[in-house]
Design a protein around this motif. Structure first.
Motif, PDB file in Angstrom:
ATOM      1  N   ARG A  19       0.823  -1.150   0.175  1.00  0.00           N
ATOM      2  CA  ARG A  19      -0.100  -0.006  -0.084  1.00  0.00           C
ATOM      3  C   ARG A  19       0.759   1.367   0.305  1.00  0.00           C
ATOM      4  O   ARG A  19       0.530   2.209  -0.927  1.00  0.00           O
ATOM      5  CB  ARG A  19      -1.091   0.260   0.930  1.00  0.00           C
ATOM      6  N   GLY A  24       3.998  -4.382  -5.585  1.00  0.00           N
ATOM      7  CA  GLY A  24       3.109  -5.216  -5.754  1.00  0.00           C
ATOM      8  C   GLY A  24       4.091  -6.643  -5.043  1.00  0.00           C
ATOM      9  O   GLY A  24       4.875  -6.854  -4.894  1.00  0.00           O
ATOM     10  N   GLU A 202      -1.737  -4.314 -11.372  1.00  0.00           N
ATOM     11  CA  GLU A 202      -0.955  -2.865 -11.717  1.00  0.00           C
ATOM     12  C   GLU A 202      -2.494  -2.059 -10.772  1.00  0.00           C
ATOM     13  O   GLU A 202      -3.338  -2.004 -11.443  1.00  0.00           O
ATOM     14  CB  GLU A 202      -1.113  -2.102 -13.482  1.00  0.00           C
ATOM     15  N   GLN A 203      -2.320  -1.214  -9.403  1.00  0.00           N
ATOM     16  CA  GLN A 203      -3.249  -1.050  -9.208  1.00  0.00           C
ATOM     17  C   GLN A 203      -3.717   0.450  -8.858  1.00  0.00           C
ATOM     18  O   GLN A 203      -4.493   1.224  -8.084  1.00  0.00           O
ATOM     19  CB  GLN A 203      -3.137  -1.017  -7.297  1.00  0.00           C
ATOM     20  N   HIS A 204      -3.086   1.134  -9.509  1.00  0.00           N
ATOM     21  CA  HIS A 204      -3.155   2.546  -9.229  1.00  0.00           C
ATOM     22  C   HIS A 204      -3.693   2.851 -11.034  1.00  0.00           C
ATOM     23  O   HIS A 204      -4.191   2.822 -11.814  1.00  0.00           O
ATOM     24  CB  HIS A 204      -1.649   3.224  -9.579  1.00  0.00           C
ATOM     25  N   VAL A 227      -9.613  -1.392 -11.468  1.00  0.00           N
ATOM     26  CA  VAL A 227      -7.967  -1.180 -11.928  1.00  0.00           C
ATOM     27  C   VAL A 227      -7.885  -2.429 -12.261  1.00  0.00           C
ATOM     28  O   VAL A 227      -8.913  -4.323 -11.510  1.00  0.00           O
ATOM     29  CB  VAL A 227      -6.825  -1.071 -10.817  1.00  0.00           C
ATOM     30  N   GLN A 228      -6.872  -3.993 -12.549  1.00  0.00           N
ATOM     31  CA  GLN A 228      -6.536  -4.998 -12.017  1.00  0.00           C
ATOM     32  C   GLN A 228      -7.419  -5.832 -12.971  1.00  0.00           C
ATOM     33  O   GLN A 228      -7.704  -7.235 -12.257  1.00  0.00           O
ATOM     34  CB  GLN A 228      -6.749  -5.502 -10.843  1.00  0.00           C
TER      35      GLN A 228
END
Length: 326
Positions: A19, A24, A202-204, A227-228
């Motif tokens: 976080r 990741g 890719e969480q942004h 996302v994701q």
């Protein structure tokens, strides 16, 4: 006989590190095996625990990766050597949270926003952004306001002058304000129908939202998936939505080979008429495309979009090639 207490357990879990840095969990585990860093402690359940020093070092590694360094070159380095490299590195306007960006930007105009953020003044920050949108328009506000603010927030976070919860507050305020602005300013939608998402790992999402704002201003019909999204689900979504374009974003922390492999796989699974637009700070997107990334009879594997300003050009090109009115 002397009783010795075990050393205190490191305070950060792998989820905390993910976080905080955007790196990741799988990436951290791979670096642990491949480069010998980080080397976390283990708690009684065998779960990884990371020290404050680990977190500081990983923050600097993330910043250098965003600036274009390869993980293999910097992950094994000591903090002192990372600091020396960081001293000569100018952060890009893509920033840690933004996947689609522009060149280095002047942050002086948005410095007051940082003070609002430190005071937890979400209403004041929202009002400042709305005021800029009303005065400059949405597109200029993204380039002259949000993009440089992303740089400022990322730099302050890196230097420990901004807490993670303050960074999260900033992201929530900007996302909510931009979504409201899109609804208020949205012209009648017409082709292309653009499906926006990121791939797993890719969480942004902020850069993806900024790109969607530009597409909405161009009159595109946008379909945000968040996302994701796994590739099989993405392919199904394209068919269900009858999308003309899939827009993806990749930060520099993504493994270049994995990014290219994912784009190859997606291209093979999508219908020939569906384009893939890929943007963000991942250097792999802007290297010459080798023949192996070209699907026979399908044209380009993907169209790279390095800047927000490239989006109107991509929309105009698509409409011209599709015979749609400009």
């Amino acid at each position: 006989m002397t009783n010795t207490s075990p050393p205190p357990l490191a305070p950060h879990t792998i989820a905390d590190v993910e976080r905080d840095t955007g790196l990741g969990k799988d990436t951290l585990r791979v670096w642990e095996r491949r480069y010998g860093f980080p080397q976390p402690q283990r708690d009684s359940l065998g779960e990884r625990r990371y020290t404050d020093d680990d977190l500081t070092r990983l923050r600097h590694i993330r910043r250098l990766i965003d600036a274009g360094h390869r993980p293999g070159q910097i992950v094994p380095l000591s903090l002192e050597r990372l600091l020396a490299l960081s001293a000569g590195t100018t952060p890009s306007a893509a920033g840690r949270m933004q996947s689609v960006g522009d060149g280095p930007a002047d942050t002086s105009e948005v410095h007051p926003w940082l003070d609002l953020l430190r005071r937890q003044d979400a209403a004041g920050l929202r009002q400042a952004l709305v005021r800029m949108i009303n005065e400059k328009g949405l597109a200029r506000s993204l380039i002259e306001g949000v993009a440089p603010m992303n740089v400022l927030v990322g730099q302050s976070w890196l230097e420990g002058r901004l807490a993670v919860h303050e960074e999260h507050l900033y992201t929530e305020v900007v996302q909510g304000t931009l979504r409201h602005a899109m609804v208020a300013l949205q012209p009648p939608a017409r082709p292309p129908r653009v499906l926006l998402t990121t791939l797993p790992g890719e969480q942004h999402a902020l850069g993806l939202l900024m790109a969607e704002c530009f597409m909405v201003l161009e009159g595109c019909h946008t379909i945000p998936l968040g996302v994701q999204t796994p590739i099989p689900d993405l392919v199904k979504a394209v068919a269900a939505a009858q999308a003309d374009v899939v827009a993806l974003s990749f930060t520099a922390a993504q493994n270049p080979r994995e990014v290219r492999a994912a784009l190859d796989q997606l291209r093979e699974l999508l219908p020939p008429g569906v384009e893939v637009w890929a943007g963000g700070a991942c250097p792999a997107l802007y290297k010459p495309v080798r023949s192996r990334t070209m699907a026979p009879g399908r044209g380009r594997a993907f169209w790279p979009l390095g800047r927000l300003q490239d989006i109107p050009l991509a929309v105009s090109r698509w409409r011209a090639e599709a015979g749609q009115p400009a």
